[in-house]
Each structure stands twice: as structure tokens, then as C-alpha cells.
Write a protein that holds these residues in place. Structure first.
Motif, mmCIF file in Angstrom:
data_model
loop_
_atom_site.group_PDB
_atom_site.id
_atom_site.type_symbol
_atom_site.label_atom_id
_atom_site.label_comp_id
_atom_site.label_asym_id
_atom_site.label_seq_id
_atom_site.Cartn_x
_atom_site.Cartn_y
_atom_site.Cartn_z
ATOM 1 N N LYS A 162 22.718 1.364 -48.755
ATOM 2 C CA LYS A 162 23.618 0.369 -49.332
ATOM 3 C C LYS A 162 24.048 0.858 -50.725
ATOM 4 O O LYS A 162 23.243 0.808 -51.659
ATOM 5 C CB LYS A 162 22.870 -0.962 -49.456
ATOM 6 N N PRO A 163 25.281 1.345 -50.863
ATOM 7 C CA PRO A 163 25.707 1.799 -52.193
ATOM 8 C C PRO A 163 25.551 0.658 -53.205
ATOM 9 O O PRO A 163 25.903 -0.489 -52.900
ATOM 10 C CB PRO A 163 27.188 2.149 -51.987
ATOM 11 N N ASP A 164 25.009 0.966 -54.370
ATOM 12 C CA ASP A 164 24.794 -0.034 -55.428
ATOM 13 C C ASP A 164 23.933 -1.215 -54.973
ATOM 14 O O ASP A 164 24.099 -2.337 -55.448
ATOM 15 C CB ASP A 164 26.149 -0.556 -55.960
ATOM 16 N N GLY A 165 23.025 -0.960 -54.036
ATOM 17 C CA GLY A 165 22.144 -2.021 -53.546
ATOM 18 C C GLY A 165 20.978 -2.258 -54.505
ATOM 19 O O GLY A 165 21.070 -1.970 -55.709
ATOM 20 N N GLN A 166 19.877 -2.766 -53.961
ATOM 21 C CA GLN A 166 18.682 -3.083 -54.769
ATOM 22 C C GLN A 166 18.178 -1.853 -55.534
ATOM 23 O O GLN A 166 18.139 -0.756 -54.981
ATOM 24 C CB GLN A 166 17.549 -3.528 -53.841
ATOM 25 N N GLY A 171 14.415 5.137 -59.089
ATOM 26 C CA GLY A 171 15.467 5.166 -60.112
ATOM 27 C C GLY A 171 16.869 5.029 -59.540
ATOM 28 O O GLY A 171 17.836 4.889 -60.292
ATOM 29 N N GLN A 172 16.987 5.088 -58.206
ATOM 30 C CA GLN A 172 18.303 4.945 -57.580
ATOM 31 C C GLN A 172 18.460 3.525 -57.020
ATOM 32 O O GLN A 172 17.530 2.722 -57.079
ATOM 33 C CB GLN A 172 18.455 5.977 -56.464
ATOM 34 N N ARG A 173 19.618 3.286 -56.468
ATOM 35 C CA ARG A 173 19.877 1.972 -55.863
ATOM 36 C C ARG A 173 20.167 2.102 -54.375
ATOM 37 O O ARG A 173 20.764 3.072 -53.947
ATOM 38 C CB ARG A 173 21.092 1.312 -56.533
ATOM 39 N N GLY A 174 19.752 1.074 -53.621
ATOM 40 C CA GLY A 174 20.166 0.962 -52.217
ATOM 41 C C GLY A 174 19.399 1.850 -51.253
ATOM 42 O O GLY A 174 19.857 2.100 -50.151
ATOM 43 N N CYS A 175 18.187 2.330 -51.663
ATOM 44 C CA CYS A 175 17.376 3.155 -50.754
ATOM 45 C C CYS A 175 16.864 2.303 -49.588
ATOM 46 O O CYS A 175 16.608 1.105 -49.752
ATOM 47 C CB CYS A 175 16.167 3.721 -51.492
ATOM 48 N N LEU A 176 16.665 2.945 -48.441
ATOM 49 C CA LEU A 176 16.133 2.261 -47.262
ATOM 50 C C LEU A 176 14.840 1.498 -47.590
ATOM 51 O O LEU A 176 14.620 0.394 -47.104
ATOM 52 C CB LEU A 176 15.883 3.291 -46.143
#
Ligand SMILES: [Zn+2]
Length: 314
Positions: A162-166, A171-176
Motif C-alpha cells: 500500500k503506497p503511503d500506507g501504515q 522506516g518505510q510505509r505500507g509494508c505487508l
């Protein structure tokens, strides 16, 4: 019979066992982990190994550890639960125990255990996804553990769904991992309980009316008793898991996905919705074999058994 030692190092416990060549643990040692002190931790692991070595002739030692290690499997770059930062673990332990040692990422070691002796024993190519607090993974393709060019590959929990997700712990966003893990299940359950709906009563009862103490295991327990809301929260995680698997299959084409940890405990409550979503989202799905999705069978022993088996190659 040939015996090796497998050690599974966690943030609170060091669990070790002597394992035979059929993957059976014949003896165990367990002690608490002084995780905040790098040297004490190495000494504690060596003590467990030496205690096991005294019981039985063994040919090598495999140690499963959480963290990023180098491709040569000697230097630990970063361990999230232990005070190890850029130190040579394998050679340090070898010098304390006088035996050949291998170290491996804990999720990879668990995947290897399931591949050799557990849920994936009939496969040549298998992906294991372990639902713990996060989402661990290990990949075996054509009988080889995939570790990548720098030794830190096969982190299926951290590809983006999910781009720009949780926001994720990496440190990233939208990981599974943010949608299919213990923390995702807990987060969704707490949000649901906080909504004040009467339908949340079984979950409120499970956590003693204190939503901050709600865990993924409680959600699984209330779901197993038939609570529709808990079933739906697990199904949501399962759906995301299946969605992730469809992308993993596009890249790796495994014969089988083995789901471990809390995901394995929840069984079909997570696996059934994962299968539905997986088949729905699989590229060219009508023209290919469908990978099997099954529960892990070795439980908490997978890391010990896998690490010990990897040590057989020494
Ligand atoms: Zn991540």
C-alpha cells in the motif's frame, strides 16, 4: 545417527537442542537471555552449547538469530532484540565452544526446518511466512535458501502492498507486515473495541475490559469461540496475507506457502481467506498451478531444528 546442535536465540530466551539427522530433538537446554549485554549474551549461548556438547557427540552447531548479518554469516550488523552492533558472532562463539558454528537469520532457519522436516517437506521450492509481532519470512528455491547479494534478502514482510500506507518498524510505509501480522491484528482489534460497539463485548471480556492489553492470541481465542468480529479481524489479516502471496508467487513461483507463528495457530481462520485472495489475485491464474497454502507443523522448534540441520553442512 549423526547429531548436531541447534540454538534459537530470542530477546528473552536461549533455547537449544541436540537434533538427530531426521530432525528430532533428543535433548534440550533453555536459559534466559542477558540480551542487554553483548558479551554476556555470547557467553550464555556458549554455555548452552557446552552443556549440550557434554551430553552427546555432535559434529557442529547452528544458531538462529534475529537480525541483519553479512553474507558470510559471521558478522551481525544489527540485532533488534540484543545489544549486538556490528560484531563477529560466529568466530566469537566458535572460539568459546571449539566446534564449527554456522549462524543464520532466525526466520530463514525456521523456514529451513519446515522445508526439511515440517509443513514444506514435500516441496522443492517453498516460502514460509511467520506471523509473530511482525511478519517473518524465509525463502527456499530449488532446495537452496535464498539470502540475496548482501545476506539480507527474503524479507517478504517488508515489500510494499500500500503506497503511503501504515508506518512500519523498518522506516518505510505500507509494508505487508503492517497488514498481516500480530501487530496488525492487535491494532485492528483495539480500534474496533475503542469504537464502543456492543459487538466488541467478547473482545472486551477477553482482555479484562482493558483494550491496551488486547493481543493477537486473544483475538484468535475469541474467534475460535465463534465471535464474528474476531473472525472478521483475522480474515482481514488473512486476506492481506493472500494478497502478498500473490505477488510473491509472481516473482518466486513456489510450490507451497507455509504459514507459521500465530498464523499457524489461527489455522483456517487465516489460511482460508488467504487462499481465496491468493487465487483471486494470482497473475494468469487460470493458466498455472496454484501453490498450496498450509500451516507450519514444527511450532517453536522450527528454528532449533532448522539451525541444527544447516549445521550438518559443516
Ligand atoms: Zn517494513
Amino acid at each position: 545417527m549423526n547429531y548436531t546442535i541447534g540454538i534459537d536465540v530470542g530477546g528473552t530466551k536461549i533455547a537449544g537442542g541436540i537434533v538427530d539427522s531426521e530432525g528430532k530433538i533428543v535433548s534440550r537446554v533453555r536459559r534466559s537471555a542477558p540480551a542487554q549485554d553483548s558479551d554476556l549474551m555470547l557467553a550464555a549461548i556458549a554455555e548452552v552449547i557446552n552443556e549440550l556438547s557434554a551430553q552427546q557427540e555432535t559434529t557442529g552447531v547452528g544458531i538462529a538469530l534475529a537480525g541483519f548479518m553479512d553474507k558470510e554469516r559471521n558478522r551481525m550488523r544489527l540485532s533488534p532484540n540484543v545489544a549486538w552492533r556490528d560484531i563477529e558472532i560466529r568466530s566469537a562463539i566458535e572460539s568459546k565452544v571449539g566446534k564449527p558454528v554456522i549462524i543464520e537469520n532466525d526466520a530463514n532457519a525456521a523456514a529451513w526446518g519446515e522445508f526439511r522436516f515440517g509443513g514444506g517437506a514435500e516441496a522443492d521450492s517453498m516460502v514460509m511466512l511467520t506471523i509473530g509481532t511482525g511478519l517473518g519470512s524465509g525463502v527456499i528455491i530449488d532446495g537452496q535458501l535464498l539470502i540475496g547479494a548482501h545476506g539480507i534478502g527474503a524479507e517478504c514482510g517488508h515489500f510494499k502492498v500500500k503506497p503511503d500506507g501504515q508506518l512500519c518498524g523498518c522506516g518505510q510505509r505500507g509494508c505487508l507486515e503492517q497488514y498481516a501480522s500480530g501487530q496488525a491484528i492487535t491494532r485492528n482489534a483495539r480500534v474496533f473495541v475503542a469504537s464502543g460497539t456492543p459487538a466488541a463485548q467478547p473482545l472486551l471480556d477477553a482482555c479484562g475490559q482493558d483494550p491496551t492489553t488486547l493481543t493477537g492470541a486473544m483475538v484468535t481465542e475469541t474467534a475460535q469461540k465463534g465471535d464474528p468480529a474476531s473472525i472478521s479481524i483475522l480474515a482481514e489479516a488473512g486476506k492481506w496475507l493472500g494478497f502478498g502471496m500473490s505477488t510473491i508467487a509472481a516473482i518466486l513461483d513456489p510450490e507451497m506457502f507455509v504459514v507459521g507463528g500465530g498464523g499457524g495457530d489461527a489455522g483456517e481462520l487465516i489460511l482460508a481467506p488467504a487462499r481465496v485472495e491468493f487465487e483471486l489475485k494470482l497473475p494468469a491464474r487460470e493458466h498455472r498451478p496454484i501453490a498450496k497454502i498450509t500451516a507450519a507443523t514444527l511450532g517453536n522448534d522450527a528454528g532449533i531444528i532448522g539451525a541444527a540441520d544447516l549445521a550438518r553442512k559443516l
